[in-house]
Design a protein around this motif. Structure first.
Motif, PDB file in Angstrom:
ATOM      1  N   LEU A   1      43.829  24.197  44.487  1.00  0.00           N
ATOM      2  CA  LEU A   1      44.112  25.373  45.301  1.00  0.00           C
ATOM      3  C   LEU A   1      42.856  25.957  45.934  1.00  0.00           C
ATOM      4  CD1 LEU A   1      46.439  27.147  42.744  1.00  0.00           C
ATOM      5  CD2 LEU A   1      47.139  25.803  44.705  1.00  0.00           C
ATOM      6  N   ALA A   2      41.823  25.172  46.072  1.00  0.00           N
ATOM      7  CA  ALA A   2      40.515  25.697  46.479  1.00  0.00           C
ATOM      8  C   ALA A   2      40.589  26.586  47.716  1.00  0.00           C
ATOM      9  CB  ALA A   2      39.555  24.537  46.713  1.00  0.00           C
ATOM     10  N   ASP A   3      41.325  26.186  48.729  1.00  0.00           N
ATOM     11  CA  ASP A   3      41.367  26.959  49.969  1.00  0.00           C
ATOM     12  C   ASP A   3      42.071  28.296  49.814  1.00  0.00           C
ATOM     13  OD1 ASP A   3      40.056  24.882  51.183  1.00  0.00           O
ATOM     14  OD2 ASP A   3      41.852  24.009  52.059  1.00  0.00           O
ATOM     15  N   ASN A   4      43.021  28.384  48.905  1.00  0.00           N
ATOM     16  CA  ASN A   4      43.834  29.594  48.770  1.00  0.00           C
ATOM     17  C   ASN A   4      43.632  30.323  47.456  1.00  0.00           C
ATOM     18  OD1 ASN A   4      45.147  29.013  51.234  1.00  0.00           O
ATOM     19  ND2 ASN A   4      46.426  27.541  50.180  1.00  0.00           N
ATOM     20  N   PHE A   5      42.712  29.874  46.643  1.00  0.00           N
ATOM     21  CA  PHE A   5      42.563  30.399  45.290  1.00  0.00           C
ATOM     22  C   PHE A   5      42.382  31.913  45.259  1.00  0.00           C
ATOM     23  CE2 PHE A   5      39.908  31.550  41.633  1.00  0.00           C
ATOM     24  CZ  PHE A   5      40.750  31.142  40.609  1.00  0.00           C
ATOM     25  N   ASN A   6      41.484  32.450  46.071  1.00  0.00           N
ATOM     26  CA  ASN A   6      41.210  33.884  46.033  1.00  0.00           C
ATOM     27  C   ASN A   6      42.419  34.720  46.437  1.00  0.00           C
ATOM     28  OD1 ASN A   6      38.523  33.571  45.160  1.00  0.00           O
ATOM     29  ND2 ASN A   6      37.932  33.026  47.234  1.00  0.00           N
ATOM     30  N   ALA A   7      43.139  34.281  47.455  1.00  0.00           N
ATOM     31  CA  ALA A   7      44.329  35.025  47.879  1.00  0.00           C
ATOM     32  C   ALA A   7      45.414  34.967  46.816  1.00  0.00           C
ATOM     33  CB  ALA A   7      44.852  34.456  49.198  1.00  0.00           C
ATOM     34  N   ILE A   8      45.579  33.810  46.190  1.00  0.00           N
ATOM     35  CA  ILE A   8      46.600  33.656  45.160  1.00  0.00           C
ATOM     36  C   ILE A   8      46.318  34.557  43.972  1.00  0.00           C
ATOM     37  CG2 ILE A   8      47.498  32.024  43.434  1.00  0.00           C
ATOM     38  CD1 ILE A   8      47.206  29.866  45.617  1.00  0.00           C
ATOM     39  N   MET A   9      45.068  34.712  43.640  1.00  0.00           N
ATOM     40  CA  MET A   9      44.703  35.485  42.458  1.00  0.00           C
ATOM     41  C   MET A   9      44.506  36.967  42.751  1.00  0.00           C
ATOM     42  SD  MET A   9      45.117  33.274  40.295  1.00  0.00           S
ATOM     43  CE  MET A   9      44.831  34.419  38.962  1.00  0.00           C
ATOM     44  N   GLY A  10      44.689  37.407  43.984  1.00  0.00           N
ATOM     45  CA  GLY A  10      44.541  38.812  44.315  1.00  0.00           C
ATOM     46  C   GLY A  10      43.104  39.291  44.306  1.00  0.00           C
ATOM     47  N   ALA A  11      42.149  38.386  44.524  1.00  0.00           N
ATOM     48  CA  ALA A  11      40.734  38.761  44.530  1.00  0.00           C
ATOM     49  C   ALA A  11      40.380  39.490  45.825  1.00  0.00           C
ATOM     50  CB  ALA A  11      39.861  37.521  44.380  1.00  0.00           C
ATOM     51  N   ILE A  12      39.262  40.198  45.793  1.00  0.00           N
ATOM     52  CA  ILE A  12      38.771  40.911  46.968  1.00  0.00           C
ATOM     53  C   ILE A  12      37.630  40.097  47.569  1.00  0.00           C
ATOM     54  CG2 ILE A  12      37.589  42.983  47.762  1.00  0.00           C
ATOM     55  CD1 ILE A  12      39.035  44.472  45.467  1.00  0.00           C
ATOM     56  N   ILE A  13      37.744  39.806  48.864  1.00  0.00           N
ATOM     57  CA  ILE A  13      36.684  39.073  49.561  1.00  0.00           C
ATOM     58  C   ILE A  13      35.872  40.103  50.338  1.00  0.00           C
ATOM     59  CG2 ILE A  13      36.158  37.272  51.237  1.00  0.00           C
ATOM     60  CD1 ILE A  13      38.896  36.034  50.464  1.00  0.00           C
TER      61      ILE A  13
ATOM     62  N   VAL B   1      36.544  39.230  41.488  1.00  0.00           N
ATOM     63  CA  VAL B   1      37.766  39.036  40.724  1.00  0.00           C
ATOM     64  C   VAL B   1      38.102  40.387  40.111  1.00  0.00           C
ATOM     65  CG1 VAL B   1      38.838  37.812  38.802  1.00  0.00           C
ATOM     66  CG2 VAL B   1      37.198  36.636  40.272  1.00  0.00           C
ATOM     67  N   THR B   2      39.322  40.829  40.277  1.00  0.00           N
ATOM     68  CA  THR B   2      39.718  42.173  39.866  1.00  0.00           C
ATOM     69  C   THR B   2      40.846  42.126  38.843  1.00  0.00           C
ATOM     70  OG1 THR B   2      41.446  42.404  41.543  1.00  0.00           O
ATOM     71  CG2 THR B   2      39.205  42.946  42.226  1.00  0.00           C
ATOM     72  N   SER B   3      41.262  43.285  38.416  1.00  0.00           N
ATOM     73  CA  SER B   3      42.409  43.381  37.509  1.00  0.00           C
ATOM     74  C   SER B   3      43.723  43.388  38.278  1.00  0.00           C
ATOM     75  CB  SER B   3      42.308  44.654  36.660  1.00  0.00           C
ATOM     76  OG  SER B   3      42.311  45.788  37.508  1.00  0.00           O
ATOM     77  N   LYS B   4      43.643  43.281  39.577  1.00  0.00           N
ATOM     78  CA  LYS B   4      44.820  43.271  40.437  1.00  0.00           C
ATOM     79  C   LYS B   4      45.731  42.102  40.059  1.00  0.00           C
ATOM     80  CE  LYS B   4      45.754  43.124  45.394  1.00  0.00           C
ATOM     81  NZ  LYS B   4      45.090  42.990  46.689  1.00  0.00           N
ATOM     82  N   THR B   5      46.998  42.367  39.964  1.00  0.00           N
ATOM     83  CA  THR B   5      47.968  41.337  39.619  1.00  0.00           C
ATOM     84  C   THR B   5      48.172  40.405  40.810  1.00  0.00           C
ATOM     85  OG1 THR B   5      49.083  42.905  38.182  1.00  0.00           O
ATOM     86  CG2 THR B   5      50.334  40.961  38.816  1.00  0.00           C
ATOM     87  N   SER B   6      48.232  39.120  40.534  1.00  0.00           N
ATOM     88  CA  SER B   6      48.473  38.165  41.619  1.00  0.00           C
ATOM     89  C   SER B   6      49.893  38.348  42.145  1.00  0.00           C
ATOM     90  CB  SER B   6      48.260  36.735  41.128  1.00  0.00           C
ATOM     91  OG  SER B   6      49.223  36.396  40.170  1.00  0.00           O
TER      92      SER B   6
END
Length: 130
Positions: A11-23, A31-36
């Motif tokens: 999932l390299a291309d979409n990993f951050n969006a899937i996990m709810g991370a902030i770019i 990486v946050t406590s935000k729920t995916s």
């Protein structure tokens, strides 16, 4: 119906969006406590039987993923990274036509291109140049 677990390298291309991370503006990632978010995902498995290849596309309708583990061994001469693992529980979606709850859809194809196009359609991914 079940749980899913797989390596995040797919999932390299979409990993951050899937996990709810902030770019951030500088492209660093927090990486946050935000729920995916809830979402579906698909994959293709290649099989070969009697020298004939087939490609089975599998679509999981709804899941919510969470980061399981992310490890690195740093005390050795070389740093060694293990694959980050994502875990989730499959959640069904109810079809209006018969009110049955669906978890997974599968279809087998003769070509990788046909299997990919089928999964892209389920994921609402437009074909290149469309």
């Amino acid at each position: 119906i079940g749980k899913v677990s797989f390596g995040a390298e797919k999932l390299a291309d979409n990993f951050n969006a899937i996990m709810g991370a902030i770019i951030n503006e500088d492209k660093s990632v927090d990486v946050t406590s935000k729920t995916s978010p809830y979402g579906g995902y698909g994959y293709i498995r290649e099989r070969s039987l009697q020298n004939k290849k087939s490609y089975t596309g599998t679509w999981v309708f709804k899941t919510q993923l969470s980061l399981n583990s992310e490890n690195a061994q740093t005390k050795e001469a070389n740093t060694s990274y293990q694959t980050t693992t994502l875990d989730g529980e499959m959640l069904g979606v109810q079809a209006e036509k018969d009110m049955e709850t669906r978890f997974i859809r599968r279809k087998t194809f003769d070509t990788l291109e046909a299997a990919t196009a089928w999964l892209d359609g389920l994921a609402h991914i437009a074909a290149a140049g469309a």
